[in-house]
Design a protein around this motif. Structure first.
Motif, PDB file in Angstrom:
ATOM      1  N   GLY A   4       0.825  -1.197   0.000  1.00 56.74           N
ATOM      2  CA  GLY A   4       0.000   0.000   0.000  1.00 56.74           C
ATOM      3  C   GLY A   4       0.857   1.244   0.000  1.00 56.74           C
ATOM      4  N   ASN A   5       0.232   2.400   0.156  1.00 57.38           N
ATOM      5  CA  ASN A   5       0.945   3.677   0.189  1.00 57.38           C
ATOM      6  C   ASN A   5       1.094   4.176   1.614  1.00 57.38           C
ATOM      7  OD1 ASN A   5      -0.065   3.518  -2.651  1.00 57.38           O
ATOM      8  ND2 ASN A   5       0.908   5.522  -2.800  1.00 57.38           N
ATOM      9  N   VAL A   6       2.221   4.793   1.897  1.00 52.42           N
ATOM     10  CA  VAL A   6       2.481   5.421   3.190  1.00 52.42           C
ATOM     11  C   VAL A   6       2.904   6.859   2.933  1.00 52.42           C
ATOM     12  CG1 VAL A   6       3.851   5.406   5.300  1.00 52.42           C
ATOM     13  CG2 VAL A   6       3.165   3.236   4.240  1.00 52.42           C
ATOM     14  N   GLY A   7       2.198   7.785   3.568  1.00 51.59           N
ATOM     15  CA  GLY A   7       2.527   9.198   3.431  1.00 51.59           C
ATOM     16  C   GLY A   7       3.351   9.697   4.596  1.00 51.59           C
ATOM     17  N   ASP A   8       3.228  10.965   4.940  1.00 47.26           N
ATOM     18  CA  ASP A   8       4.012  11.565   6.014  1.00 47.26           C
ATOM     19  C   ASP A   8       3.913  10.748   7.294  1.00 47.26           C
ATOM     20  OD1 ASP A   8       4.034  13.505   4.066  1.00 47.26           O
ATOM     21  OD2 ASP A   8       3.557  15.162   5.432  1.00 47.26           O
ATOM     22  N   ILE A   9       5.032  10.630   7.997  1.00 50.71           N
ATOM     23  CA  ILE A   9       5.055  10.016   9.325  1.00 50.71           C
ATOM     24  C   ILE A   9       5.801  10.968  10.261  1.00 50.71           C
ATOM     25  CG2 ILE A   9       5.961   8.138  10.752  1.00 50.71           C
ATOM     26  CD1 ILE A   9       5.467   6.233   8.525  1.00 50.71           C
ATOM     27  N   ARG A  10       5.185  11.241  11.405  1.00 48.19           N
ATOM     28  CA  ARG A  10       5.808  12.118  12.398  1.00 48.19           C
ATOM     29  C   ARG A  10       5.742  11.463  13.764  1.00 48.19           C
ATOM     30  NH1 ARG A  10       3.432  18.096  13.578  1.00 48.19           N
ATOM     31  NH2 ARG A  10       1.768  16.834  14.494  1.00 48.19           N
ATOM     32  N   ILE A  11       6.837  11.530  14.507  1.00 48.93           N
ATOM     33  CA  ILE A  11       6.913  11.007  15.877  1.00 48.93           C
ATOM     34  C   ILE A  11       7.317  12.154  16.792  1.00 48.93           C
ATOM     35  CG2 ILE A  11       7.952   9.308  17.428  1.00 48.93           C
ATOM     36  CD1 ILE A  11       8.542   7.576  14.996  1.00 48.93           C
TER      37      ILE A  11
END
Length: 667
Positions: free
Chosen positions: A646-653
């Motif tokens: 699938g698609n993964v967009g922005d990730i923020r931690i």
């Protein structure tokens, strides 16, 4: 419904082209003469005002009807023009209630329906904003019949209710050039001179336009004569042109008909979603008005029975939903039954139901068996839903505002320890090869490096410009991975990345944007993490209930059980995991997922909505063995066992809990 001969009768009907025993009948001979007119936007028509008749001077038939009319309390007309859910009430063919020349008049059912419409305008679940009558108000077009119709509609007028009417073949004869008639004197444009929703009429007065407010926008209703001439179509086209960003609902008496017989259920004889056909007048209307006007998305007509519907593509390639509804062949001539079109713009759906308020207002214990059967009409042609992506359907004339990309610096809230996004780094469709680096925009040094499972196709990980509409970065990574055998490419933090040792004892927020493709398969792609922390539960000394010693210490995944978002993690304060579950996520839709821990409890949010599972279990921090984080992969017993699909967009931690107003999707 139109009938044979000069004398209106609902019994004399013949077959047409072998479609059914009732057939499609067209012509009626009713009287009419002389006219005055108004143009587009003009609210007046020369002639006598349409006002409620004085009961003391009414005919014996009118007095009889008036004596049986309910005098129950009527509510207040107060629809909410901003709510994303609203209702259009539709009333077809009430002709058998108004047959004045034969002393057959009963206003009670229609007035009860009008009371229902008014009272439910203020009900948030209904929010009735407008009522459209589909013609054949009378059976005989007699002035005495229209006197009674006038009295019934006066109920709507007194309460300021918004509505439209149009002439059916039992109200008039010939086409809209017919001139003066009892219909025009009673229900013509002059009636609407004080109506806030009235836009105007054509020169004949038989074609009118109305605009109501709902869901924060304008909606145009065209109410066209049962036989509109070229001048009427020219006027209608001009009205639409004058309101270029307004969705249009077209109402007329005769557009589509159902070819199946009324004693055969449509789901036994064909597709209940496509069981209506254009008749001659409807085809003419399609050619001269509907096909080239993309704003027309819904047409409604009566005249024929049984009910049915079909969908046709217009010149722009968009759907036009065409519905017929008519219950005059039912108990008590339909009893002024109404169809409710519940528009739900949040769900992109129109839910349709058919009810009889006159029967519903009766004491259930006193209803006859036949009345009880007709309180609500169910089945696939009377109770159904129409899915419409309103923004997409209307985008040809109401462009959907695109939220612009926001710079990464704007999203670096206090406590951000990692922020990965994928815009401006590669052309859509091109591959990320092994060793490629994706920078951590937080500046904390948690860069990602592409890794590839041996034997994986070269395009298993590519750049994409697809993204969530509220995502700051207008790009994503497209993963084509799976298991049995394991294949795909993923990314990992370096062995010395600061994120590897972070335990988030004071709380954290992890956000990600995810989209599943249509070919997502539970067996091949389920339980795949789009973000996980390496290190097995056994190696960290974890044990107890629900513990799998070989699973990773933290995994943000999509389960194989209904495509549910899941955050499974081993906190610092316990030896067994805490699991937060979401709900099923449909394919081809972007989802914003967020996990928020306040230092004691963890809660999962899907599209900003908190989910139910395990928000109260004590869960402090995240256990760490100092090993890397994985983006797009999951390990089991120390080895990669599946790559995300699938698609993964922005990730923020972030190393603290964030509120909704601080999420990446915040306006």
């Amino acid at each position: 419904m139109c009938t044979h001969g000069d004398s209106p009768s609902h019994d004399d009907e013949s077959a047409h082209s072998g479609h059914s025993r009732r057939g499609f009948l067209r012509n009626a001979a009713l009287a009419g003469a002389g006219a005055a007119a108004v143009g587009v936007g003009a609210p007046m028509l020369a002639g006598a005002p349409a006002v409620a008749a004085d009961p003391s001077t009414a005919s014996p038939a009118a007095k009889s009807a008036n004596s049986s009319t309910s005098h129950g309390r009527t509510g207040t007309w107060r629809p909410d023009p901003t709510a994303q859910r609203f209702t259009l009430a539709v009333m077809p063919d009430t002709q058998f209630l108004y047959w004045g020349s034969q002393d057959s008049v009963d206003r009670t059912p229609q007035e009860e329906s009008f009371r229902y419409i008014i009272e439910h305008s203020g009900d948030p679940d209904s929010n009735i904003v407008f009522m459209a009558h589909l013609g054949d108000l009378t059976q005989d077009a007699d002035p005495s019949s229209f006197e009674e119709v006038d009295k019934a509609f006066a109920l709507l007028d007194r309460h300021g209710a918004a509505y439209s009417v149009l002439a059916g073949n039992h109200d008039v004869s010939g086409d809209d050039s017919r001139g003066d008639t009892p219909y025009l004197r009673t229900m013509g444009p002059r009636r609407f001179k004080r109506a806030k929703t009235f836009v105007g009429s054509d020169p004949t007065g038989y074609n009118t336009a109305h605009i109501f407010q709902a869901a924060g926008r304008s909606w145009l209703v065209l109410a066209l004569d049962w036989r509109t001439t070229d001048q009427g179509y020219a006027w209608a086209n001009e009205v639409i042109k004058a309101h270029p960003k307004t969705p249009v609902i077209l109402t007329s008496h005769d557009i589509v008909a159902s070819p199946y017989d009324d004693n055969v259920f449509p789901y036994e004889s064909g597709d209940p979603e496509n069981n209506a056909i254009l008749v001659d007048n409807g085809q003419n209307m399609w050619d001269k008005l509907i096909e080239d006007n993309d704003q027309i998305f819904l047409t409604l007509n009566g005249h024929y029975w049984p009910p049915g519907r079909t969908t046709r593509k217009n010149a722009a390639g968009n759907d036009v939903h065409m519905h017929i509804t008519n219950y005059q062949n039912r108990y008590f001539g339909g009893g002024a039954m109404i169809r409710l079109y519940h528009f739900d713009l949040a769900r992109d759906t129109i839910d349709v139901e058919t009810i009889n308020p006159w029967i519903l207002a009766q004491d259930p214990e006193s209803r006859t068996e036949l009345a009880a059967e007709h309180a609500r009409i169910t089945g696939p042609v009377d109770n159904f839903s129409v899915p419409i992506d309103f923004d997409k359907r209307f985008s040809g004339f109401i462009p959907v505002p695109v939220r612009p990309a926001r710079p990464a610096s704007q999203e670096l809230v206090r406590g951000t320890v990692a922020y990965w996004r994928f815009d401006g780094q590669g052309a859509p469709g091109t591959a990320l090869t092994a060793g490629r680096t994706v920078r951590d925009l937080s500046g904390k040094g948690n860069d990602l490096t592409v890794m590839t499972v041996p034997g994986t196709a070269a395009d298993a990980l590519t750049w994409s410009d697809d993204h969530h509409p509220d995502q700051p970065g207008h790009a994503s990574l497209k993963f084509v991975g799976g298991r049995d055998p394991v294949h795909g490419s993923y990314l990992t933090t370096a062995a010395t990345a600061p994120l590897n040792t972070e335990t988030f004892r004071g709380g954290y927020t992890i956000e990600a944007f995810v989209r599943l493709p249509l070919d997502w398969d539970a067996g091949k792609n389920g339980n795949a993490s789009f973000l996980s922390r390496r290190g097995s539960a056994a190696a960290a000394g974890k044990h107890g209930k629900n513990t799998d010693p070989n699973e990773p210490l933290a995994q943000f995944a999509v389960t194989n059980n209904g495509r549910e978002a899941q955050f499974n993690h081993y906190p610092l304060n316990d030896t067994y995991p805490t699991t937060n579950w979401g709900h099923g996520m449909v394919e081809l839709k972007w989802w914003h997922l967020a996990v928020v821990n306040d230092g004691r409890h963890t809660r999962l949010y899907v599209e900003g909505a908190p989910v139910v599972d395990n928000p109260s279990r004590l869960s402090v921090g995240l256990t760490s063995l100092g090993l890397p984080w994985l983006l797009g992969a999951h390990e089991y017993a120390g080895a990669i066992d599946i790559v995300f699909h699938g698609n993964v967009g922005d990730i923020r931690i972030v190393n603290r809990p964030l509120g909704l107003k601080d999420f990446l999707t915040a306006k």
